[in-house]
Design an enzyme around this catalytic site. Structure first.
Site, PDB file in Angstrom:
ATOM      1  N   CYS A  15       0.775  -1.232   0.000  1.00 53.80           N
ATOM      2  CA  CYS A  15       0.000   0.000   0.000  1.00 53.80           C
ATOM      3  C   CYS A  15       0.814   1.295   0.000  1.00 53.80           C
ATOM      4  CB  CYS A  15      -0.983   0.065   1.163  1.00 53.80           C
ATOM      5  SG  CYS A  15      -2.020  -1.391   1.282  1.00 53.80           S
ATOM      6  N   GLY A  42       1.361  -0.594  -4.614  1.00 54.97           N
ATOM      7  CA  GLY A  42       0.138  -1.387  -4.593  1.00 54.97           C
ATOM      8  C   GLY A  42      -0.543  -1.310  -5.937  1.00 54.97           C
ATOM      9  N   ASN A 117      -1.160   2.048   5.366  1.00 55.59           N
ATOM     10  CA  ASN A 117       0.000   1.304   4.870  1.00 55.59           C
ATOM     11  C   ASN A 117       0.665   0.668   6.067  1.00 55.59           C
ATOM     12  OD1 ASN A 117       3.300   2.215   3.661  1.00 55.59           O
ATOM     13  ND2 ASN A 117       2.228   0.293   3.433  1.00 55.59           N
ATOM     14  N   GLY A 118       0.763  -0.651   6.068  1.00 55.34           N
ATOM     15  CA  GLY A 118       1.401  -1.340   7.184  1.00 55.34           C
ATOM     16  C   GLY A 118       0.629  -2.584   7.555  1.00 55.34           C
ATOM     17  N   CYS A 249      11.976   0.754   8.255  1.00 54.04           N
ATOM     18  CA  CYS A 249      12.225  -0.466   7.467  1.00 54.04           C
ATOM     19  C   CYS A 249      13.414  -0.278   6.525  1.00 54.04           C
ATOM     20  CB  CYS A 249      10.975  -0.792   6.652  1.00 54.04           C
ATOM     21  SG  CYS A 249      11.217  -2.084   5.422  1.00 54.04           S
ATOM     22  N   TYR A 255      14.732  -2.140  -1.645  1.00 50.25           N
ATOM     23  CA  TYR A 255      13.871  -2.569  -2.736  1.00 50.25           C
ATOM     24  C   TYR A 255      12.560  -1.802  -2.863  1.00 50.25           C
ATOM     25  CZ  TYR A 255      10.340  -5.476  -5.035  1.00 50.25           C
ATOM     26  OH  TYR A 255       9.313  -5.917  -5.820  1.00 50.25           O
ATOM     27  N   SER A 296      15.146  -2.191  -9.337  1.00 49.40           N
ATOM     28  CA  SER A 296      15.718  -1.946  -8.015  1.00 49.40           C
ATOM     29  C   SER A 296      17.213  -2.231  -7.968  1.00 49.40           C
ATOM     30  CB  SER A 296      14.979  -2.762  -6.948  1.00 49.40           C
ATOM     31  OG  SER A 296      14.894  -4.103  -7.353  1.00 49.40           O
ATOM     32  N   ASP A 358      21.271  -7.763  -8.012  1.00 47.67           N
ATOM     33  CA  ASP A 358      19.850  -7.794  -7.665  1.00 47.67           C
ATOM     34  C   ASP A 358      19.700  -7.369  -6.208  1.00 47.67           C
ATOM     35  OD1 ASP A 358      17.142  -8.122  -7.943  1.00 47.67           O
ATOM     36  OD2 ASP A 358      17.206 -10.275  -8.322  1.00 47.67           O
ATOM     37  N   ASP A 359      18.465  -7.028  -5.817  1.00 55.82           N
ATOM     38  CA  ASP A 359      18.277  -6.474  -4.468  1.00 55.82           C
ATOM     39  C   ASP A 359      18.195  -7.522  -3.381  1.00 55.82           C
ATOM     40  OD1 ASP A 359      15.227  -7.111  -4.137  1.00 55.82           O
ATOM     41  OD2 ASP A 359      15.414  -6.177  -6.098  1.00 55.82           O
ATOM     42  N   CYS A 395       8.530 -11.124   7.369  1.00 50.90           N
ATOM     43  CA  CYS A 395       8.157  -9.767   7.787  1.00 50.90           C
ATOM     44  C   CYS A 395       6.718  -9.791   8.302  1.00 50.90           C
ATOM     45  CB  CYS A 395       8.250  -8.793   6.613  1.00 50.90           C
ATOM     46  SG  CYS A 395       7.670  -7.126   7.045  1.00 50.90           S
ATOM     47  N   CYS A 449      13.935  -8.953   9.041  1.00 46.78           N
ATOM     48  CA  CYS A 449      13.923 -10.052   8.079  1.00 46.78           C
ATOM     49  C   CYS A 449      15.331 -10.565   7.804  1.00 46.78           C
ATOM     50  CB  CYS A 449      13.220  -9.650   6.782  1.00 46.78           C
ATOM     51  SG  CYS A 449      13.770  -8.090   6.093  1.00 46.78           S
TER      52      CYS A 449
HETATM   53  S1  SF4 Z   1      11.077  -7.188   8.691  1.00 48.65           S
HETATM   54 FE1  SF4 Z   1      12.265  -6.502   6.896  1.00 48.65          FE
HETATM   55  S2  SF4 Z   1      10.734  -5.862   5.360  1.00 48.65           S
HETATM   56 FE2  SF4 Z   1       9.678  -6.033   7.351  1.00 48.65          FE
HETATM   57  S3  SF4 Z   1       9.723  -3.947   8.199  1.00 48.65           S
HETATM   58 FE3  SF4 Z   1      11.523  -5.020   9.033  1.00 48.65          FE
HETATM   59  S4  SF4 Z   1      13.202  -4.590   7.556  1.00 48.65           S
HETATM   60 FE4  SF4 Z   1      11.249  -4.059   6.576  1.00 48.65          FE
END
Ligand code: SF4
Length: 472
Positions: A15, A42, A117-118, A249, A255, A296, A358-359, A395, A449
């Site tokens: 989003c 989105g 968003n979230g 984040c 990305y 990206s 690549d990302d 995530c 992540c």
């Molecule tokens: S877990 Fe990874 S993708 Fe999710 S908010 Fe944290 S850094 Fe971002």
């Protein structure tokens, strides 16, 4: 109808939001262009709500922004304040009902519209407050709107302060009633939300600065973590509903965000370029050409090439018109896989030793198809360089990645992944270098992540490994 297989390389955002207060402007058109700039966040549905000071009108459709709105539809959305939303679903089905802005009427007939968003990681306590009304909510965004509408008659602003303090998770939200737009961000500030000022007066809130640029607004600052801002006829005001404990984040830099988003002091483009430079220092390899996986990987590939002194080239052409579509592909089209998104330039590839930037690698299937495609074009060598560390943890804050079991790096070593994707070599950027490239302190970034350190407790982590704690 089954949606077409997703064509992005792994993680998907969830989003983008936009809001504007500007007397004398055609705000539905400003919302349209703002959402147009946020389309990458989105692609399943788009919606706009506007008010003329007395009534809120909401219009939303499945599909891309320019599929959802045309000139006549925008002309029917008259007002001087409005909000907009583009959606990618992680909780709740991808349906018209779940498209946003969400809209609810208060007990006395006033209205509230909301774009989110979230992802909320825990909502049981909120559902309990609402009883049967909470149980009927299909998404966390609808739940949030229902809570606000319940208490908004006295004061929507007070209702937001009260409800926002009870939310657990990642949320950058825009809300409006008939006279005011609001924006608020969770105390960790996981997802972005920026404030801009229009040249002829008026304010804009948006997920990324690219949406400010497109409507001619200049960036003032971020909405701070734990802050609520409001814009009405008296201008912009701000108050806090929680102390800030920032955990922005880091994947927005890697990305998710557009390269022209200015995420604080550093543009995303500059951060990605530095990621490439650092990757060249950490993981050098002899090669004839550095190529990006667009888009990206583009800035990072340029950074890698520059730092390594190896020519930069483009050997993969992206179909820029691929969005999410609801046309079921035939089996023969499905088998084309990555070629739906990327087409190789054989004469740039054949006989060359390639460094492919690549990302990220999420499940590994896209990288495997990519390497196979380059080999079919007679690449002499394929060296994969990834501008983030291995993604080992899911995530829970609004990015649709995969369950832990689906994350290839949660079960395999880098050498095993290299073998799976079929590359001659594979190297990831270190966590330290990725963080350093953003210009932010490590402690102010969510890296969960990559390193499993979740800044916001996730209840389901105790009991299993669901993708996202679903809204009850
Ligand atoms: S877990 Fe990874 S993708 Fe999710 S908010 Fe944290 S850094 Fe971002």
């Amino acid at each position: 109808m089954t949606p077409m297989p997703e064509l992005r390389t792994g993680a998907r955002d969830e989003c983008g939001v936009f809001a504007v207060y500007a007397r004398g402007e055609h705000v539905s058109k400003l919302c349209f262009y703002g959402l147009y700039a946020l389309q990458h966040r989105g692609q399943e549905s788009a919606g706009i709500a506007v008010s003329d000071g007395s009534h809120i009108l909401v219009s939303k459709e499945m599909g891309l922004v320019n599929q959802a709105f045309d000139e006549s539809r925008l002309a029917g959305l008259d007002g001087h304040l409005g909000i907009g939303h583009v959606r990618y679903s992680t909780t709740g089905a991808s349906t018209w009902d779940n498209a946003q802005p969400a809209f609810k009427v208060t007990p006395t007939g006033a209205a509230v519209a909301l774009g989110h968003n979230g992802n909320l990681v825990s909502t049981a306590h909120l559902v309990e407050q609402l009883g049967a009304a909470g149980e009927r909510c299909a998404t966390d965004s609808e739940l949030l709107t229902t809570l606000l509408a319940r208490d908004a008659d006295a004061s929507l602003e007070e209702a937001i302060v009260d409800v926002a303090a009870q939310l657990r998770g990642a949320f950058s939200v825009v809300v409006m009633n008939e006279s005011t737009i609001y924006g608020f961000r969770d105390p960790h500030g996981v997802r972005p939300l920026v404030i801009g000022r229009l040249p002829r007066g008026g304010y804009v809130l948006a997920s990324e600065t690219s949406a400010l640029d497109i409507v001619g607004a200049h960036r003032i600052r971020d909405v701070e973590p734990g802050e609520l801002v409001a814009v009405d006829e008296h201008g912009l005001r701000s108050r806090r509903f929680a102390d800030a404990t920032p955990s922005f984040c880091v994947f927005e830099y890697v990305y998710l965000a557009r390269p022209d988003h200015n995420a604080g002091e550093t543009s995303v483009y500059a951060a990605r370029h530095r990621m490439g430079e650092m990757l060249a220092a950490e993981a050098p390899v002899e090669a004839d050409m550095v190529i990006p996986v667009p888009d990206s990987g583009t800035a990072a590939a340029a950074g890698y090439a520059q730092a390594a002194g190896i020519p930069y080239g483009e050997a993969l052409v992206k179909n820029r018109y691929v969005g999410r579509t609801f046309i079921e592909p035939s089996q023969s089209v499905r088998e084309l896989g990555i070629r739906l998104k990327l087409n190789p330039l054989r004469d740039m590839i054949a006989g060359r030793r390639l460094i492919v930037v690549d990302d990220s690698i999420v499940r590994g299937n896209t990288s495997r198809q990519l390497v196979a495609m380059l080999r079919q074009c007679d690449a002499a060598e394929v060296h994969l360089r990834i501008t983030s560390p291995p993604v080992r943890h899911p995530c829970f804050y609004g990015i649709d990645m995969a369950t832990r079991a689906e994350l290839i790096a949660s079960g395999l070593s880098s050498e095993e992944i290299r073998d799976f994707v079929g590359a001659d070599s594979l190297a990831y950027l270190s966590l330290e270098a990725m963080v350093s490239s953003t210009g932010r302190a490590k402690g102010s970034l969510c890296r969960a992540c990559f390193d499993g350190e979740y800044p916001i407790p996730v209840p389901l982590l105790q009991s299993g490994d669901a993708r996202v704690p679903a809204t009850p």
